[in-house]
Design a protein around this motif. Sequence first.
Motif, PDB file in Angstrom:
ATOM      1  N   ALA A 131       0.882  -0.846   0.005  1.00  0.00           N
ATOM      2  CA  ALA A 131      -0.282   0.029  -0.500  1.00  0.00           C
ATOM      3  C   ALA A 131       1.006   1.368  -0.054  1.00  0.00           C
ATOM      4  CB  ALA A 131      -1.156   0.448   1.460  1.00  0.00           C
ATOM      5  N   THR A 132       1.819   1.011   0.836  1.00  0.00           N
ATOM      6  CA  THR A 132       2.434   2.643   0.876  1.00  0.00           C
ATOM      7  C   THR A 132       3.533   2.930  -0.343  1.00  0.00           C
ATOM      8  OG1 THR A 132       3.373   1.921   3.111  1.00  0.00           O
ATOM      9  CG2 THR A 132       4.779   3.296   2.222  1.00  0.00           C
ATOM     10  N   GLN A 133       3.707   1.194  -0.813  1.00  0.00           N
ATOM     11  CA  GLN A 133       4.976   1.872  -2.328  1.00  0.00           C
ATOM     12  C   GLN A 133       3.973   2.028  -3.974  1.00  0.00           C
ATOM     13  OE1 GLN A 133       8.657   1.404  -2.520  1.00  0.00           O
ATOM     14  NE2 GLN A 133       7.596   1.827  -0.358  1.00  0.00           N
ATOM     15  N   LEU A 134       2.087   1.597  -3.536  1.00  0.00           N
ATOM     16  CA  LEU A 134       1.361   1.855  -4.312  1.00  0.00           C
ATOM     17  C   LEU A 134       1.539   3.616  -4.438  1.00  0.00           C
ATOM     18  CD1 LEU A 134      -1.042  -1.234  -4.282  1.00  0.00           C
ATOM     19  CD2 LEU A 134       0.443   0.392  -6.509  1.00  0.00           C
ATOM     20  N   ALA A 135       0.910   4.126  -3.167  1.00  0.00           N
ATOM     21  CA  ALA A 135       0.475   5.503  -2.533  1.00  0.00           C
ATOM     22  C   ALA A 135       1.780   5.960  -3.240  1.00  0.00           C
ATOM     23  CB  ALA A 135       0.741   5.304  -1.213  1.00  0.00           C
ATOM     24  N   LYS A 136       3.138   5.641  -3.246  1.00  0.00           N
ATOM     25  CA  LYS A 136       4.512   6.339  -3.352  1.00  0.00           C
ATOM     26  C   LYS A 136       4.637   6.926  -4.952  1.00  0.00           C
ATOM     27  CE  LYS A 136       9.625   5.860  -3.397  1.00  0.00           C
ATOM     28  NZ  LYS A 136      10.794   5.273  -3.043  1.00  0.00           N
ATOM     29  N   VAL A 137       3.874   6.034  -5.517  1.00  0.00           N
ATOM     30  CA  VAL A 137       4.024   5.982  -7.333  1.00  0.00           C
ATOM     31  C   VAL A 137       3.164   6.407  -7.783  1.00  0.00           C
ATOM     32  CG1 VAL A 137       4.082   4.619  -9.127  1.00  0.00           C
ATOM     33  CG2 VAL A 137       4.824   4.160  -8.074  1.00  0.00           C
ATOM     34  N   GLY A 138       1.584   6.053  -7.114  1.00  0.00           N
ATOM     35  CA  GLY A 138       0.664   7.270  -7.077  1.00  0.00           C
ATOM     36  C   GLY A 138       0.872   8.199  -7.291  1.00  0.00           C
TER      37      GLY A 138
END
Length: 427
Positions: A373-380
């Motif tokens: 979730a953190t990595q998806l938020a970072k990319v998004g």
Amino acid sequence: MSVDEGVMDLVRAGMRGLKPPGSYHKVYKDECMFSFGTPESVGGLYVNLKSFQGFSDAFLEMDQERSGNVLYLHQVWRRVPLPAEELQQQANATPDKMKLGGEGGFALGAPPKYKVEKDAALVVMPGRQRIPLPCTDLPELVLQVVDAITKHDAASDQAEVAVWEEEAKVSRYAEGLPQLDTGRRISPDPKDWRCEETGETGNLWLNLSTGFIGSGRRNWDGSGGNGSALRHFEATGRKYPLAVKMGTITPHGADVYSYAADEDDMVTDPYLAQHLAHWGINMMQMEKTEKTMTELQVSLNLQHEFGRMTESGASLKPLSGPGHVGLVNLGNSCYMNSVLQILFALPEVNTRYADAANAIFRSAPPEPAQDLATQLAKVGRALATGDTAAPPPLPLLPSQLLPPSTRSPPPPPPPRSSFPPCACNGG
């Protein structure tokens, strides 16, 4: 420089629980955990001295609140363009030593057009008191942790090689390996090494049983050797399967390959020092002069121009900014990049991760790099805002400046309304 006693008291209070990172630790000193900020980005990168995680200026206070840590190593790197004379010297330089990188050696990739000036400081939170480094007034433990972080491989470098490294199995031929008693002694100087069949001087493999030095196999792209090491194995009745890549021999090991049909792969030789000593090579005195097979795989993957995209007959206009952020192709990630672009073009996904990024970051687990979730938020967040934290552009040298009348007007800002269509190899 002397440090204010009040600040020193804060350092002493904050150093409780500090330990230098060991080889088993991951040190995230090259990229922010929540953005793509690096030491070269505006504001630099702050590395938490307890978690060894890096944070850009925008997320420093958030990490301090989350972790309770107050001591950070602040890295600020600046790219400074090389003068024209130095660039010309690089272009004219020819290697005169059989080694990889360093003065007089073979260059690793294209020479840079800039040098990097690095500044470091200890920052004490929450007041952001800054102590330029090096500073001998600081407690020894703090200096040890800072030094260990600085020298430690970055987590991304460790992961990059680990992706390609498969744990080589111990060859079943290593124990009791026959070694012919020919009386031969091989020079430890790489300048004396030659393929015994063709005279080539690179990518040389020593057959540990016969002492034959041959060239490695030719790669699919024409690079590599001529295959004489393999031909020697076949010519000797396939009885002597183990060969070591000579340029990779160091006190810590070397690349060993088994030509045996039941292995035919990179292997480990627990008796390598003994086998090399038979041919007069003291493993403890050897230095690396060539890339290992793993490093070659990584290098080929990074240097191959997978990012080239051709649109026949089309006039393409580069775009950047919010909603116009491309993803670098890692060599085999173009389809994944396309899926990510499509996903974040969906309002529901964009709202769930990009718009809620800060809330996700605040509730992230202690290892944000391992949390989906953190990595998806970072990319998004980066895709939606255009905040890629790219280093500032290099300042132009006086010889590169154009008269005001010949300068092109700045391009109009990109539209902010929507994401572009799927961009497999976007910039």
